[in-house]
Design a protein around this motif. Structure first.
Motif, PDB file in Angstrom:
ATOM      1  N   GLY A   1      -0.367  19.943 -16.562  1.00 15.34           N
ATOM      2  CA  GLY A   1      -0.530  18.573 -17.002  1.00 15.34           C
ATOM      3  C   GLY A   1       0.740  17.748 -16.938  1.00 15.34           C
ATOM      4  O   GLY A   1       0.765  16.595 -17.391  1.00 15.34           O
ATOM      5  N   ARG A   2       1.788  18.296 -16.359  1.00 15.57           N
ATOM      6  CA  ARG A   2       3.057  17.583 -16.256  1.00 15.57           C
ATOM      7  C   ARG A   2       3.071  16.731 -14.990  1.00 15.57           C
ATOM      8  O   ARG A   2       2.661  17.171 -13.921  1.00 15.57           O
ATOM      9  N   GLU A   3       3.551  15.511 -15.115  1.00 18.92           N
ATOM     10  CA  GLU A   3       3.637  14.615 -13.962  1.00 18.92           C
ATOM     11  C   GLU A   3       4.883  14.917 -13.137  1.00 18.92           C
ATOM     12  O   GLU A   3       5.977  15.103 -13.671  1.00 18.92           O
ATOM     13  N   LEU A   4       4.703  14.986 -11.830  1.00 18.36           N
ATOM     14  CA  LEU A   4       5.807  15.089 -10.888  1.00 18.36           C
ATOM     15  C   LEU A   4       5.752  13.873  -9.972  1.00 18.36           C
ATOM     16  O   LEU A   4       4.677  13.483  -9.511  1.00 18.36           O
ATOM     17  N   ARG A   5       6.897  13.275  -9.732  1.00 15.65           N
ATOM     18  CA  ARG A   5       6.974  12.118  -8.851  1.00 15.65           C
ATOM     19  C   ARG A   5       7.835  12.443  -7.640  1.00 15.65           C
ATOM     20  O   ARG A   5       8.673  13.354  -7.672  1.00 15.65           O
ATOM     21  N   LEU A   6       7.618  11.693  -6.594  1.00 16.89           N
ATOM     22  CA  LEU A   6       8.422  11.878  -5.378  1.00 16.89           C
ATOM     23  C   LEU A   6       9.879  11.558  -5.691  1.00 16.89           C
ATOM     24  O   LEU A   6      10.193  10.485  -6.207  1.00 16.89           O
ATOM     25  N   GLU A   7      10.755  12.494  -5.366  1.00 11.10           N
ATOM     26  CA  GLU A   7      12.174  12.314  -5.662  1.00 11.10           C
ATOM     27  C   GLU A   7      12.950  11.736  -4.487  1.00 11.10           C
ATOM     28  O   GLU A   7      14.066  11.246  -4.677  1.00 11.10           O
ATOM     29  N   ALA A   8      12.393  11.809  -3.301  1.00 11.72           N
ATOM     30  CA  ALA A   8      13.048  11.238  -2.118  1.00 11.72           C
ATOM     31  C   ALA A   8      11.992  10.966  -1.061  1.00 11.72           C
ATOM     32  O   ALA A   8      11.006  11.696  -0.953  1.00 11.72           O
TER      33      ALA A   8
ATOM     34  N   ALA B   1      12.970  -2.531  -0.471  1.00  9.33           N
ATOM     35  CA  ALA B   1      12.440  -1.452  -1.316  1.00  9.33           C
ATOM     36  C   ALA B   1      13.501  -0.484  -1.821  1.00  9.33           C
ATOM     37  O   ALA B   1      13.175   0.421  -2.599  1.00  9.33           O
ATOM     38  N   GLU B   2      14.750  -0.658  -1.418  1.00  7.45           N
ATOM     39  CA  GLU B   2      15.754   0.358  -1.740  1.00  7.45           C
ATOM     40  C   GLU B   2      15.949   0.557  -3.238  1.00  7.45           C
ATOM     41  O   GLU B   2      16.375   1.632  -3.670  1.00  7.45           O
ATOM     42  N   ASN B   3      15.641  -0.458  -4.037  1.00  2.00           N
ATOM     43  CA  ASN B   3      15.779  -0.315  -5.482  1.00  2.00           C
ATOM     44  C   ASN B   3      14.453  -0.004  -6.170  1.00  2.00           C
ATOM     45  O   ASN B   3      14.407   0.126  -7.401  1.00  2.00           O
ATOM     46  N   LYS B   4      13.385   0.101  -5.386  1.00  2.00           N
ATOM     47  CA  LYS B   4      12.072   0.386  -5.954  1.00  2.00           C
ATOM     48  C   LYS B   4      11.604   1.805  -5.698  1.00  2.00           C
ATOM     49  O   LYS B   4      10.839   2.375  -6.490  1.00  2.00           O
ATOM     50  N   ILE B   5      12.035   2.389  -4.579  1.00  4.17           N
ATOM     51  CA  ILE B   5      11.610   3.738  -4.196  1.00  4.17           C
ATOM     52  C   ILE B   5      12.803   4.688  -4.354  1.00  4.17           C
ATOM     53  O   ILE B   5      13.829   4.498  -3.698  1.00  4.17           O
TER      54      ILE B   5
ATOM     55  N   LYS C   1       0.833  -1.203   0.000  1.00  3.47           N
ATOM     56  CA  LYS C   1       0.000   0.000   0.000  1.00  3.47           C
ATOM     57  C   LYS C   1       0.868   1.253   0.000  1.00  3.47           C
ATOM     58  O   LYS C   1       0.589   2.215  -0.724  1.00  3.47           O
ATOM     59  N   LEU C   2       1.916   1.218   0.805  1.00  2.00           N
ATOM     60  CA  LEU C   2       2.815   2.365   0.872  1.00  2.00           C
ATOM     61  C   LEU C   2       3.594   2.518  -0.429  1.00  2.00           C
ATOM     62  O   LEU C   2       3.729   3.632  -0.960  1.00  2.00           O
ATOM     63  N   GLU C   3       4.087   1.421  -0.947  1.00  2.30           N
ATOM     64  CA  GLU C   3       4.844   1.484  -2.201  1.00  2.30           C
ATOM     65  C   GLU C   3       3.993   2.043  -3.333  1.00  2.30           C
ATOM     66  O   GLU C   3       4.463   2.868  -4.131  1.00  2.30           O
ATOM     67  N   ASP C   4       2.742   1.588  -3.413  1.00  2.00           N
ATOM     68  CA  ASP C   4       1.853   2.080  -4.467  1.00  2.00           C
ATOM     69  C   ASP C   4       1.662   3.588  -4.367  1.00  2.00           C
ATOM     70  O   ASP C   4       1.647   4.302  -5.385  1.00  2.00           O
TER      71      ASP C   4
END
Length: 212
Positions: A97-104, A124-128, A83-86
């Motif tokens: 309309g530009r996507e921003l993702r969590l960088e850290a 999760a170190e290689n997924k997040i 749930k957290l990873e998702d």
């Protein structure tokens, strides 16, 4: 003053939750305000939930609360960490309309589920992106973020893993002093000039926790 080493007065006692709530601005949670360029997240782990706060960062060290969400979960169940990873991998969309993702993302390991946090952090170190497992330190005058993490041994289902996770130490007192003084300084400025910005959708309990 954290930069010039000058004496300054801790103004945290003067900050009231209702005063901060009155500073809320007309943008919705998960909405990226103009000027917000980057996103980060912080996660508090509790026995029955994950509490996640997403922050936006702009020029001049301006910060916005972009989201505050509670994810019901049992940290001792590996599958509940999904749930957290998702959430952490879900993009935000700005007004163009530009996507921003969590960088850290920084996850607190200091509660009663420390081992579960360590175990997930290793998986999760290689997924997040830029995942940091942290622990707060109340040592006075400790830096906000230690220069280097400490390698932490973890025990994964009876198997000791040397240097299993990198643990970052956070100077909690320094963080609080810095935050409270920014909030106090913001009281003297118009909304557009403030360093800490709040969404109108944040509930009163958020401000109570912030000033506790």
């Amino acid at each position: 003053n954290l930069v010039l080493a000058e004496a300054w007065e801790d103004q945290s006692r003067d900050i009231k939750p209702h005063e901060l709530m009155a500073r809320a601005e007309p943008y919705r949670l998960r909405e990226i305000p103009p000027g917000c360029l980057r996103l980060t997240a912080g996660v508090d782990v509790h026995p029955d939930r994950f509490e996640v706060q997403a922050l936006g960062h702009g020029r001049g060290k301006v910060r916005w609360t972009i989201d505050k969400i509670i994810l019901p979960a049992d940290p001792e169940r590996d599958e509940d960490w999904t749930k957290l990873e998702d959430y952490l991998r879900r993009p935000f969309v700005n007004t163009f309309g530009r996507e921003l993702r969590l960088e850290a993302t920084m996850v607190d390991s200091g509660g009663s589920n420390t081992q579960a946090v360590y175990d997930w952090g290793r998986r999760a170190e290689n997924k997040i992106p830029h995942l940091m497992i942290m622990k707060g330190s109340n040592t006075p005058n400790k830096p906000v973020l230690a220069g280097r993490p400490q390698w932490q041994e973890i025990n994964r289902r009876g198997r000791v893993i040397k240097k299993g996770i990198r643990l970052w130490m956070i100077g909690v007192d320094t963080v609080k002093h810095t935050l409270f003084n920014l909030l106090a300084s913001d009281a003297q400025h118009e909304p557009a000039a403030r360093k800490i910005r709040f969404s109108q959708e944040l509930e009163e309990d958020y401000y109570k926790q912030l000033t506790a």
